[in-house]
Design an enzyme around this catalytic site. Sequence first.
Site, short mmCIF file in Angstrom:
data_model
loop_
_atom_site.label_atom_id
_atom_site.label_comp_id
_atom_site.label_asym_id
_atom_site.label_seq_id
_atom_site.Cartn_x
_atom_site.Cartn_y
_atom_site.Cartn_z
N PRO A 1 30.35 39.42 40.31
CA PRO A 1 30.32 41.09 39.87
C PRO A 1 29.47 41.65 40.66
O PRO A 1 29.50 43.00 40.91
CB PRO A 1 29.76 40.79 38.43
CG PRO A 1 30.09 39.33 37.98
CD PRO A 1 30.05 38.62 39.27
N TYR A 2 28.46 41.22 41.19
CA TYR A 2 27.28 42.02 41.83
C TYR A 2 27.99 42.15 43.28
O TYR A 2 27.89 43.37 43.70
CB TYR A 2 26.00 41.06 42.07
CG TYR A 2 25.01 41.28 43.31
CD1 TYR A 2 24.29 42.44 43.21
CD2 TYR A 2 25.20 40.81 44.47
CE1 TYR A 2 23.52 42.86 44.22
CE2 TYR A 2 24.42 41.11 45.62
CZ TYR A 2 23.44 42.21 45.52
OH TYR A 2 22.60 42.63 46.43
#
Length: 214
Positions: A128-129
């Site tokens: 997700p980062y």
Amino acid sequence: MNVLLAGANGQIGKHLVQLFKESNEHTVRAMVRKEEQAEELKQAGVEAVVADLEGSVEQLAEAAKGCDAIIFTAGSGGHTGLDKTLLIDLDGAVKTIEAAEQAGIKRFVMVSALGAHNRDNWNEAIRPYYAAKHYADRMLEASGLTYTIVRPGGLLNEPGTGKVAMAENLTRAAIPREDVARTVLAVLDEQKTYNRSFDLVSGDTVIEEAVKGI
Ligand SMILES: NC(=O)c1ccc[n+]([C@@H]2O[C@H](COP(=O)([O-])OP(=O)(O)OC[C@H]3O[C@@H](n4cnc5c(N)ncnc54)[C@H](OP(=O)(O)O)[C@@H]3O)[C@@H](O)[C@H]2O)c1
């Protein structure tokens, strides 16, 4: 250039503030989110402005008013949840891009992450980062701004070597934060890096030569 530095209280940000203090060419306006951080910077003779990346684009544009360039080296950090990854690393970055447009600032340097441009290379543990970094970078590339996207590998706190490797695709490796800061400052008005994006790790080439050779 007079530069708005988003993330000025961060680890790379602090190296950059120091480099700006030593620079004869550029000046900095350090953007921080707390009054006490701004006070400390002002005590040290650094121009500082308080603005929160979770605030409005208008507030960010006001903070950037009169600057010639923006450097974005903020981030939510590993200690917060995915909500902050979305709100800072993605939306905070995109709002800063919009603020540059609103304030009529053409030059924008983004600190991203190695391999963010290539989904196949995203670190499984923090996808997700990487997605946040990927789409912030794509928004910058699609903007009309004169951008440079610097994608460093794993960040270290050891002293810089002054030597790096930079290319569109590099194998994952580490780099001291000090060398990232030096590279960011070196690309600021180096036209060869305009509208370019590259990975950055420790290497054998002196930073100033590497940015000219990209
Ligand atoms: N860690 C790695 O190995 C790695 C690898 C590649 C790229 N990167 C990227 O490199 C960049 C800088 O890294 P770093 O180590 O210098 O990060 P850092 O020390 O965590 O600094 C991030 C800064 O962002 C600021 N910030 C967070 N939320 C904010 C908000 N709402 N409004 C205003 N400022 C806010 C923080 O402010 P406070 O000081 O007030 O908390 C902090 O000063 C980040 O974009 C990171 O994603 C990291």
